[in-house]
Enzyme design. Structure first.
Site, PDB file in Angstrom:
ATOM      1  N   MET A 154      30.412  44.098  33.852  1.00  0.00           N
ATOM      2  CA  MET A 154      30.608  42.512  33.717  1.00  0.00           C
ATOM      3  C   MET A 154      31.974  42.374  34.008  1.00  0.00           C
ATOM      4  O   MET A 154      32.849  41.812  33.206  1.00  0.00           O
ATOM      5  CB  MET A 154      30.306  41.932  32.371  1.00  0.00           C
ATOM      6  CG  MET A 154      30.218  40.487  32.137  1.00  0.00           C
ATOM      7  SD  MET A 154      28.743  40.017  33.400  1.00  0.00           S
ATOM      8  CE  MET A 154      28.065  38.647  32.021  1.00  0.00           C
ATOM      9  N   GLY A 155      32.629  42.532  35.546  1.00  0.00           N
ATOM     10  CA  GLY A 155      33.996  42.240  35.717  1.00  0.00           C
ATOM     11  C   GLY A 155      33.713  40.948  36.356  1.00  0.00           C
ATOM     12  O   GLY A 155      33.230  40.191  36.126  1.00  0.00           O
ATOM     13  N   ARG A 156      34.941  40.870  37.206  1.00  0.00           N
ATOM     14  CA  ARG A 156      35.061  39.662  38.396  1.00  0.00           C
ATOM     15  C   ARG A 156      33.786  39.251  38.859  1.00  0.00           C
ATOM     16  O   ARG A 156      33.344  38.233  38.909  1.00  0.00           O
ATOM     17  CB  ARG A 156      36.228  39.824  39.251  1.00  0.00           C
ATOM     18  CG  ARG A 156      37.510  39.960  38.782  1.00  0.00           C
ATOM     19  CD  ARG A 156      38.556  40.165  39.495  1.00  0.00           C
ATOM     20  NE  ARG A 156      38.476  41.465  40.114  1.00  0.00           N
ATOM     21  CZ  ARG A 156      39.527  42.579  39.652  1.00  0.00           C
ATOM     22  NH1 ARG A 156      40.402  42.483  38.921  1.00  0.00           N
ATOM     23  NH2 ARG A 156      39.197  43.724  39.826  1.00  0.00           N
ATOM     24  N   ILE A 157      33.360  40.350  39.720  1.00  0.00           N
ATOM     25  CA  ILE A 157      32.190  40.123  40.583  1.00  0.00           C
ATOM     26  C   ILE A 157      30.719  40.044  39.729  1.00  0.00           C
ATOM     27  O   ILE A 157      29.847  39.068  40.069  1.00  0.00           O
ATOM     28  CB  ILE A 157      31.898  41.362  41.691  1.00  0.00           C
ATOM     29  CG1 ILE A 157      33.149  41.266  42.516  1.00  0.00           C
ATOM     30  CG2 ILE A 157      30.602  40.859  42.561  1.00  0.00           C
ATOM     31  CD1 ILE A 157      33.221  42.481  43.258  1.00  0.00           C
ATOM     32  N   THR A 236      25.661  46.542  44.993  1.00  0.00           N
ATOM     33  CA  THR A 236      27.039  46.107  45.613  1.00  0.00           C
ATOM     34  C   THR A 236      28.244  46.965  45.594  1.00  0.00           C
ATOM     35  O   THR A 236      29.567  46.494  45.792  1.00  0.00           O
ATOM     36  CB  THR A 236      27.227  44.612  45.999  1.00  0.00           C
ATOM     37  OG1 THR A 236      27.440  44.174  44.521  1.00  0.00           O
ATOM     38  CG2 THR A 236      26.011  43.853  46.665  1.00  0.00           C
ATOM     39  N   GLU A 267      28.302  56.747  53.955  1.00  0.00           N
ATOM     40  CA  GLU A 267      28.025  55.413  54.814  1.00  0.00           C
ATOM     41  C   GLU A 267      28.450  56.133  56.102  1.00  0.00           C
ATOM     42  O   GLU A 267      29.512  56.369  56.435  1.00  0.00           O
ATOM     43  CB  GLU A 267      29.210  54.319  54.341  1.00  0.00           C
ATOM     44  CG  GLU A 267      28.469  53.912  52.830  1.00  0.00           C
ATOM     45  CD  GLU A 267      29.241  52.810  52.255  1.00  0.00           C
ATOM     46  OE1 GLU A 267      30.253  52.300  52.774  1.00  0.00           O
ATOM     47  OE2 GLU A 267      28.488  52.124  51.333  1.00  0.00           O
ATOM     48  N   HIS A 286      27.458  47.641  54.189  1.00  0.00           N
ATOM     49  CA  HIS A 286      28.673  47.502  53.598  1.00  0.00           C
ATOM     50  C   HIS A 286      29.320  46.288  53.956  1.00  0.00           C
ATOM     51  O   HIS A 286      30.540  46.260  54.287  1.00  0.00           O
ATOM     52  CB  HIS A 286      29.516  48.767  53.238  1.00  0.00           C
ATOM     53  CG  HIS A 286      30.419  48.781  52.177  1.00  0.00           C
ATOM     54  ND1 HIS A 286      30.880  49.938  51.621  1.00  0.00           N
ATOM     55  CD2 HIS A 286      30.827  47.783  51.463  1.00  0.00           C
ATOM     56  CE1 HIS A 286      31.720  49.662  50.736  1.00  0.00           C
ATOM     57  NE2 HIS A 286      31.743  48.376  50.438  1.00  0.00           N
TER      58      HIS A 286
HETATM   59  P1  NAP Z   1      36.173  44.506  38.015  1.00  0.00           P
HETATM   60  O1  NAP Z   1      36.487  43.188  37.709  1.00  0.00           O
HETATM   61  O2  NAP Z   1      37.316  45.599  37.441  1.00  0.00           O
HETATM   62  O3  NAP Z   1      34.886  44.896  37.333  1.00  0.00           O
HETATM   63  C1  NAP Z   1      34.252  46.212  36.868  1.00  0.00           C
HETATM   64  C2  NAP Z   1      33.542  46.118  35.837  1.00  0.00           C
HETATM   65  O4  NAP Z   1      32.857  47.369  35.502  1.00  0.00           O
HETATM   66  C3  NAP Z   1      34.324  45.917  34.544  1.00  0.00           C
HETATM   67  O5  NAP Z   1      34.028  44.856  33.563  1.00  0.00           O
HETATM   68  C4  NAP Z   1      34.192  47.119  33.578  1.00  0.00           C
HETATM   69  O6  NAP Z   1      34.131  47.084  32.359  1.00  0.00           O
HETATM   70  C5  NAP Z   1      33.031  47.746  34.098  1.00  0.00           C
HETATM   71  N1  NAP Z   1      32.877  49.132  33.921  1.00  0.00           N
HETATM   72  C6  NAP Z   1      33.620  50.162  34.086  1.00  0.00           C
HETATM   73  N2  NAP Z   1      32.901  51.347  33.682  1.00  0.00           N
HETATM   74  C7  NAP Z   1      31.858  50.854  33.334  1.00  0.00           C
HETATM   75  C8  NAP Z   1      30.752  51.889  32.965  1.00  0.00           C
HETATM   76  N3  NAP Z   1      30.705  53.399  32.677  1.00  0.00           N
HETATM   77  N4  NAP Z   1      29.527  51.279  32.794  1.00  0.00           N
HETATM   78  C9  NAP Z   1      29.314  49.933  32.811  1.00  0.00           C
HETATM   79  N5  NAP Z   1      30.229  48.974  33.127  1.00  0.00           N
HETATM   80  C10 NAP Z   1      31.662  49.620  33.528  1.00  0.00           C
HETATM   81  O7  NAP Z   1      35.968  44.793  39.536  1.00  0.00           O
HETATM   82  P2  NAP Z   1      35.340  43.782  40.525  1.00  0.00           P
HETATM   83  O8  NAP Z   1      36.444  43.301  41.286  1.00  0.00           O
HETATM   84  O9  NAP Z   1      34.142  43.144  40.013  1.00  0.00           O
HETATM   85  O10 NAP Z   1      34.791  44.900  41.463  1.00  0.00           O
HETATM   86  C11 NAP Z   1      33.723  45.846  41.114  1.00  0.00           C
HETATM   87  C12 NAP Z   1      33.388  47.108  42.300  1.00  0.00           C
HETATM   88  O11 NAP Z   1      32.507  46.317  43.154  1.00  0.00           O
HETATM   89  C13 NAP Z   1      34.516  47.557  42.769  1.00  0.00           C
HETATM   90  O12 NAP Z   1      35.196  48.367  42.238  1.00  0.00           O
HETATM   91  C14 NAP Z   1      34.127  48.245  43.882  1.00  0.00           C
HETATM   92  O13 NAP Z   1      33.593  49.419  44.049  1.00  0.00           O
HETATM   93  C15 NAP Z   1      32.720  47.165  44.031  1.00  0.00           C
HETATM   94  N6  NAP Z   1      32.837  46.217  45.555  1.00  0.00           N
HETATM   95  C16 NAP Z   1      32.223  46.344  46.540  1.00  0.00           C
HETATM   96  C17 NAP Z   1      32.147  45.508  47.251  1.00  0.00           C
HETATM   97  C18 NAP Z   1      31.421  45.458  48.633  1.00  0.00           C
HETATM   98  O14 NAP Z   1      31.770  45.157  49.762  1.00  0.00           O
HETATM   99  N7  NAP Z   1      30.243  45.799  48.609  1.00  0.00           N
HETATM  100  C19 NAP Z   1      33.342  44.582  47.312  1.00  0.00           C
HETATM  101  C20 NAP Z   1      34.004  44.423  46.472  1.00  0.00           C
HETATM  102  C21 NAP Z   1      33.787  45.137  45.367  1.00  0.00           C
HETATM  103  P3  NAP Z   1      35.331  46.669  31.124  1.00  0.00           P
HETATM  104  O15 NAP Z   1      35.966  45.392  31.767  1.00  0.00           O
HETATM  105  O16 NAP Z   1      34.999  46.529  30.058  1.00  0.00           O
HETATM  106  O17 NAP Z   1      36.305  47.455  31.661  1.00  0.00           O
HETATM  107  C1  GLV Z   2      34.554  46.955  49.192  1.00  0.00           C
HETATM  108  O1  GLV Z   2      33.788  47.575  48.920  1.00  0.00           O
HETATM  109  C2  GLV Z   2      35.670  46.817  47.955  1.00  0.00           C
HETATM  110  O2  GLV Z   2      36.103  47.734  47.101  1.00  0.00           O
HETATM  111  O3  GLV Z   2      36.576  45.869  48.264  1.00  0.00           O
END
Ligand code: NAP
Ligand code: GLV
Ligand code: GLV
Length: 322
Positions: A154-157, A236, A267, A286
């Site tokens: 439950m982070g930003r996305i 994602t 990928e 992706h």
């Molecule tokens: P973020 O704000 O850092 O959110 C990540 C969340 O995951 C945090 O809330 C964190 O918890 C939680 N987390 C960490 N370890 C965990 C675990 N073991 N079990 C359950 N939750 C856990 O990151 P974001 O910006 O939302 O991005 C998340 C991920 O999406 C990135 O790391 C990337 O791999 C992926 N992504 C993919 C795309 C795409 O193109 N498909 C684009 C952007 C991002 P806490 O808050 O409690 O620390």
């Molecule tokens: C894409 O997957 C990202 O982590 O920005």
């Protein structure tokens, strides 16, 4: 003059900013530089603007040499970077958080709807000229109104997906995270639960955690077996968070309804991987953050990160070792 190597062509805003201050070389091809070529090109650079597919490790850092001040990843995820190894050499590491949150959340929601409503076999039906009649019994999918959404990470996305599905579909929100999120509890009535409870109670499960040693293969045979048979699973985050062979078996056996994947491992996913041929598995290449708005801003953030590091100041969007 300091030199920066950019490992792929990216939108202009960041490149223009970089060119005001440093010499910039951009890898010109659509395909990434072969590893040996990459290592050659970064030699002597002060900064490298990397893609999530570039592995930044000791070999990379050795090849760049002592001029290297910063590595700016053109992504929010940075599991491709050995951050501790970089820090040990005084190399700053940055990413692009926030600006791709909306774009990626929309991709996840698109996958929820598309996988849950059988878009893959339905599109195939039209493309293969199999569409004959209006069919009362074909491509019957799931509805989401009032159902339960499980967010893993439950982070930003994850929060943005939860907000949208709560506001638009009135879904009940369960989530796992390392820490409970008070605001999500207040604003979305979201409940912090253990993974097992989330798996057993959710109609839709969406993965939004980073790839770490704790999340690698987080969803395997055991976890898939706990899901509801009508559940839709969307990824994602990173391909490695799911055991793909276990997912293929579960989808083929009707242990869950459908999956939507924006990420796989590797990928692209192997040409003969069974997930490719399952009609209830929809795979995208992706494209989570693939909007002009997100990619323009990612380009600028990565540039600003590199310029800061080259000035010897902290990156504005810095990551720290796990
Ligand atoms: P973020 O704000 O850092 O959110 C990540 C969340 O995951 C945090 O809330 C964190 O918890 C939680 N987390 C960490 N370890 C965990 C675990 N073991 N079990 C359950 N939750 C856990 O990151 P974001 O910006 O939302 O991005 C998340 C991920 O999406 C990135 O790391 C990337 O791999 C992926 N992504 C993919 C795309 C795409 O193109 N498909 C684009 C952007 C991002 P806490 O808050 O409690 O620390
Ligand atoms: C894409 O997957 C990202 O982590 O920005
Ligand atoms: C479908 O097109 C309907 O009118 O129900």
């Amino acid at each position: 003059m300091s030199k920066v190597f950019v490992t792929r062509q990216i939108p202009q805003p960041g490149l223009e900013r970089l060119k005001e201050h440093v010499e910039v070389e951009v890898w010109p091809d659509q395909d990434p530089p072969p590893r040996s070529m990459l290592l050659e090109r970064i030699a002597g650079c002060s900064g490298v603007l990397t893609m999530l597919s570039d592995r930044v490790d000791d070999e990379f850092l050795d090849a760049a040499g002592p001029n290297l001040r910063g590595v700016a990843n053109f992504a929010v995820g940075y599991n491709n970077i050995d951050v501790a190894a970089a820090k040990a050499r005084g190399v700053h590491v940055g990413n692009t958080p926030g600006v791709l949150t909306n774009a990626t959340a929309d991709t996840a929601i698109g996958l929820i709807l598309a996988a849950g409503r059988c878009f893959r076999p339905a599109i195939h039906n039209v493309e293969k000229h199999q569409w004959r009649n209006w069919e009362p019994m074909m491509f019957l999918g799931q509805e989401f109104e009032g159902k339960t959404l499980g967010i893993i990470g439950m982070g930003r996305i994850g929060l943005t997906v939860a907000k949208r599905m709560r506001g638009g579909w009135g879904m009940r929100i369960l989530y796992t995270s390392r820490s409970a999120k008070l605001q999500a509890g207040r604003d979305l009535d979201a409940t912090h639960v253990q993974l097992d409870e989330l798996l057993a109670s959710s109609d839709v499960i969406s993965l939004h955690c980073p790839l770490t040693e704790q999340t690698r293969n987080l969803i395997g045979e055991k976890e898939l077996a706990k899901m509801k048979p009508n559940a839709v699973l969307v990824n994602t985050a990173r391909g490695e968070v799911i055991d793909q062979m276990a997912l293929a078996n579960a989808l083929a056996n009707g242990q869950l309804f459908a999956a939507g994947l924006d990420v796989t491992t590797p990928e692209p996913i192997a040409a003969d991987h069974p997930l490719r041929d399952l009609p209830n598995c929809l795979i995208l290449p992706h494209i989570g953050s693939a909007t002009w708005q997100a990619r323009n801003q990612m380009s600028m953030m990565a540039a600003v990160n590199l310029l800061a590091a080259m000035k010897g100041t902290p990156m504005p969007f810095a990551v720290s070792p796990a």
